[in-house]
Scaffold this motif. Structure first.
Motif, PDB file in Angstrom:
ATOM      1  N   GLY A 195       1.126  -1.372  -0.511  1.00 23.99           N
ATOM      2  CA  GLY A 195      -0.333  -0.022   0.206  1.00 23.99           C
ATOM      3  C   GLY A 195       0.614   1.451   0.434  1.00 23.99           C
ATOM      4  N   ASP A 199       0.619   4.175  -3.171  1.00 23.77           N
ATOM      5  CA  ASP A 199       0.943   4.869  -3.009  1.00 23.77           C
ATOM      6  C   ASP A 199       1.650   5.756  -3.645  1.00 23.77           C
ATOM      7  OD1 ASP A 199      -1.634   6.710  -1.526  1.00 23.77           O
ATOM      8  OD2 ASP A 199       0.222   7.034  -0.518  1.00 23.77           O
ATOM      9  N   TRP A 200       3.644   5.950  -3.041  1.00 25.64           N
ATOM     10  CA  TRP A 200       4.527   6.803  -3.662  1.00 25.64           C
ATOM     11  C   TRP A 200       3.961   6.699  -4.949  1.00 25.64           C
ATOM     12  CZ3 TRP A 200       8.209   6.128  -6.363  1.00 25.64           C
ATOM     13  CH2 TRP A 200       9.170   7.210  -6.046  1.00 25.64           C
ATOM     14  N   ASN A 203       0.850   8.912  -5.787  1.00 21.13           N
ATOM     15  CA  ASN A 203       1.532  10.325  -6.265  1.00 21.13           C
ATOM     16  C   ASN A 203       2.498  11.269  -6.822  1.00 21.13           C
ATOM     17  OD1 ASN A 203      -0.013  10.246  -3.293  1.00 21.13           O
ATOM     18  ND2 ASN A 203       1.367   9.995  -2.740  1.00 21.13           N
ATOM     19  N   ASP A 208      -2.824  12.148  -6.875  1.00 26.68           N
ATOM     20  CA  ASP A 208      -3.062  13.108  -5.435  1.00 26.68           C
ATOM     21  C   ASP A 208      -4.047  13.267  -5.636  1.00 26.68           C
ATOM     22  OD1 ASP A 208      -0.789  13.259  -6.213  1.00 26.68           O
ATOM     23  OD2 ASP A 208      -0.408  14.832  -4.541  1.00 26.68           O
ATOM     24  N   LEU A 359      -4.311   5.460   4.340  1.00 28.07           N
ATOM     25  CA  LEU A 359      -2.670   5.924   3.800  1.00 28.07           C
ATOM     26  C   LEU A 359      -3.229   7.028   2.352  1.00 28.07           C
ATOM     27  CD1 LEU A 359      -1.362   2.421   2.339  1.00 28.07           C
ATOM     28  CD2 LEU A 359      -0.240   4.260   4.361  1.00 28.07           C
ATOM     29  N   SER A 360      -4.290   7.290   1.985  1.00 23.88           N
ATOM     30  CA  SER A 360      -4.993   7.761   0.514  1.00 23.88           C
ATOM     31  C   SER A 360      -5.681   8.694   1.791  1.00 23.88           C
ATOM     32  CB  SER A 360      -5.374   7.773  -0.048  1.00 23.88           C
ATOM     33  OG  SER A 360      -6.217   6.598  -0.282  1.00 23.88           O
ATOM     34  N   LYS A 366      -7.562   5.968  -5.948  1.00 26.05           N
ATOM     35  CA  LYS A 366      -5.853   5.217  -5.086  1.00 26.05           C
ATOM     36  C   LYS A 366      -5.888   3.827  -4.392  1.00 26.05           C
ATOM     37  CE  LYS A 366      -3.212   8.139  -3.746  1.00 26.05           C
ATOM     38  NZ  LYS A 366      -2.080   9.178  -2.484  1.00 26.05           N
ATOM     39  N   SER A 367      -7.361   3.929  -3.972  1.00 24.11           N
ATOM     40  CA  SER A 367      -7.059   2.290  -3.173  1.00 24.11           C
ATOM     41  C   SER A 367      -7.795   1.451  -3.961  1.00 24.11           C
ATOM     42  CB  SER A 367      -8.554   2.851  -1.371  1.00 24.11           C
ATOM     43  OG  SER A 367      -8.310   3.609  -1.099  1.00 24.11           O
ATOM     44  N   SER A 370      -4.237   0.252  -5.210  1.00 21.21           N
ATOM     45  CA  SER A 370      -3.642   0.094  -4.411  1.00 21.21           C
ATOM     46  C   SER A 370      -4.424  -1.374  -4.090  1.00 21.21           C
ATOM     47  CB  SER A 370      -2.940   0.654  -3.123  1.00 21.21           C
ATOM     48  OG  SER A 370      -2.782   1.802  -3.376  1.00 21.21           O
ATOM     49  N   THR A 461       1.458  12.028   3.498  1.00 19.63           N
ATOM     50  CA  THR A 461       0.593  12.141   2.223  1.00 19.63           C
ATOM     51  C   THR A 461      -0.697  11.527   2.298  1.00 19.63           C
ATOM     52  OG1 THR A 461       1.302   9.701   3.196  1.00 19.63           O
ATOM     53  CG2 THR A 461       3.399  10.306   1.273  1.00 19.63           C
ATOM     54  N   ALA A 462      -0.961  10.919   3.307  1.00 19.17           N
ATOM     55  CA  ALA A 462      -2.503  11.382   3.216  1.00 19.17           C
ATOM     56  C   ALA A 462      -3.249  12.355   2.896  1.00 19.17           C
ATOM     57  CB  ALA A 462      -2.792  10.139   4.660  1.00 19.17           C
TER      58      ALA A 462
END
Length: 478
Positions: A195, A199-200, A203, A208, A359-360, A366-367, A370, A461-462
């Motif tokens: 995750g 996510d990185w 972004n 994001d 995380l987002s 995004k979820s 991931s 980041t979230a």
């Protein structure tokens, strides 16, 4: 000792999580000097919440499962490893001497690690989910008949899971709104490294800037963006996909609308049940904070491990899970080399996403990406481990469903951490095994040393543009 462990195993089997979790919560509440009345009410609310979750999932599963089966059958693809749910995994977990030993040993280990401040995660409160370790250890024991090897696997898996919980605790607690608590189940937290990595990457690609959360959907689409309406639409789409070849039949449309209404009900009812479940932890977290403030050790910021049912009904988590049902089915059908067919545990996907969605900060777009990556990797793990799990399950007396060649549990056997460690320990190579322990302790040392920086990174980041760092107070606000 064997009699004691067998008795403990029988208690777990007889009462289940809806009884065991409230009893543990009641005892912890009394230990923290919560008044008897409040302690009992908290335990009762936990039991009501868990029972409510089980009722809803139990009612929904037989509605969605035939639709999914028909969808797969329409493609003509034959997948040999059938998802029969987590129950088969729990049978294996409790069926061996190694599993029963860890049921007691794991509890003692978790208490010692918390008491000695090796970790600030109180895992013993979620004793029920220790079966996640016991499953992999029991599988290894049946194959190798080496109890020390099996115990070593469960211990190192527990140690690494503790560190993942340390990393994720603040973000989970903040996002789901359960102060001072976090999930600690290994089969949930195993998704965290994937995750964070995905996510990185997202972004870096600018994802994001794509805001797709439940609040944004409701603002843009009005009533169409509300959770129950989204559930109705998703249910309709899944129903249409499962009945595409018989849309000229009245019974098909009955099934489609039944699934649509049922999915809308899931989206509407689950958050209400979750609010009852969450109220169970108010008294205990308040008491824990008072205990901390009155003790000499005011610096310790510890988290109570709670059942992963707590985050299931959160709208973004539930929406992401439902969206992933058709996605993961399409991937299962067309992914080269995959032999696993998700089925019974499809409704359990929201449990598996609780390390990813926060995380987002609930960004569904995004979820979903991931979650797709993690579940796809999980399918390939199951394809590799399925034959072994099936052999083990039949050895301990689990009866395969009619027509199933092999079985698995999507919710538990897609645990990449457990799978990797299982194959490492299967080699019985002392060097590899020692290296896993070195990694576990090193990982914890680095995570503890850099805990504030890690938590700040995850918050930043979230939350993105909403993140504000107040340097004077050392606080994070939104």
């Amino acid at each position: 000792m064997e009699t004691l462990l067998k008795s403990l195993s029988n208690i777990m089997d007889a009462f289940g999580s809806s009884i065991i979790v409230p009893v543990i919560l009641f005892l912890i509440s009394l230990f923290l000097k919560v008044p008897m009345k409040k302690a009992f009410q908290s335990a009762l609310n936990a039991g009501i919440g868990l029972t409510g979750f089980n009722f809803i999932i139990g009612a929904y599963t037989p509605i969605v499962t035939p639709v999914v089966q028909r969808m797969v059958e329409a493609t003509g693809v034959q997948l040999n490893i059938l998802d029969t749910g987590w129950q088969a995994a729990s049978v294996v977990a409790y069926a061996t001497e190694a599993g029963m030993i860890f049921l007691g040993l794991g509890l003692v280990l978790q208490l010692i690690l918390f008491a000695t401040k090796y970790t600030d995660m109180f895992l013993a409160s979620d004793l029920w989910n220790n079966y996640s370790y016991m499953l992999w250890g029991s599988m290894l024991y049946i194959i190798t008949r080496n109890i020390w090897l099996s115990l070593g696997l469960m211990i190192v898996m527990n140690l690494i899971t503790i560190t993942l919980a340390e990393i994720h605790s603040k973000r989970w607690s903040t996002f789901y709104g359960y102060p001072g608590t976090t999930i600690v189940a290994s089969h949930d937290l195993a998704a965290l490294p994937i995750g964070i990595a995905v996510d990185w990457i997202l972004n870096k690609l600018g994802a994001d800037r794509i805001k797709v959360d439940t609040d944004t959907l409701q603002e843009r689409f009005g009533v169409l963006g509300e959770a129950p309406v989204l559930g109705f639409i998703l249910g309709m789409l899944i129903g249409l996909a499962g009945n595409f070849m018989r849309l000229d039949m009245l019974v098909a449309w009955g099934e489609i609308f039944t699934l649509a209404i049922s999915t809308a009900a899931i989206m509407a009812i689950f958050p209400r049940v979750a609010s009852i479940f969450s109220s169970a932890f108010t008294s205990i977290t308040d008491a824990a904070r008072k205990s901390n403030s009155s003790s000499e050790d005011e610096e310790r910021d510890w988290y109570l491990g709670i059942n992963d049912a707590a985050g299931y009904g959160e709208p973004a988590t539930l929406s992401t899970g439902l969206i992933l049902i058709p996605i993961i089915l399409v991937i299962a059908i067309f992914a080269p080399g995959n032999q696993a067919l998700p089925l019974v545990d499809l409704i359990a996907i929201p449990y598996m996403l609780q390390a990813i969605v926060p995380l987002s900060n609930g960004n569904i777009f995004k979820s979903v990406i991931s979650g797709t990556v993690y579940l796809t990797l999980g399918l390939y793990l199951v394809t590799a481990i399925g034959p072994i799990f099936t052999e083990v399950a039949t050895d301990v007396g689990f009866n395969l469903p009619e027509g199933a060649l092999m079985i698995f549990s999507l919710a538990v056997l897609t645990n990449l951490l457990g799978g990797i460690l299982f194959f490492v320990f299967m080699t019985q190579n002392p060097l590899f095994i020692i290296l896993t322990f070195i990694f576990a302790f090193g990982f914890q040392y680095i995570a503890k040393k850099n805990k504030d920086a890690i938590h700040e990174y995850l918050e930043r980041t979230a939350l993105g543009d909403e993140y504000v760092r107040t340097e004077e107070k050392g606080e994070v606000t939104t």
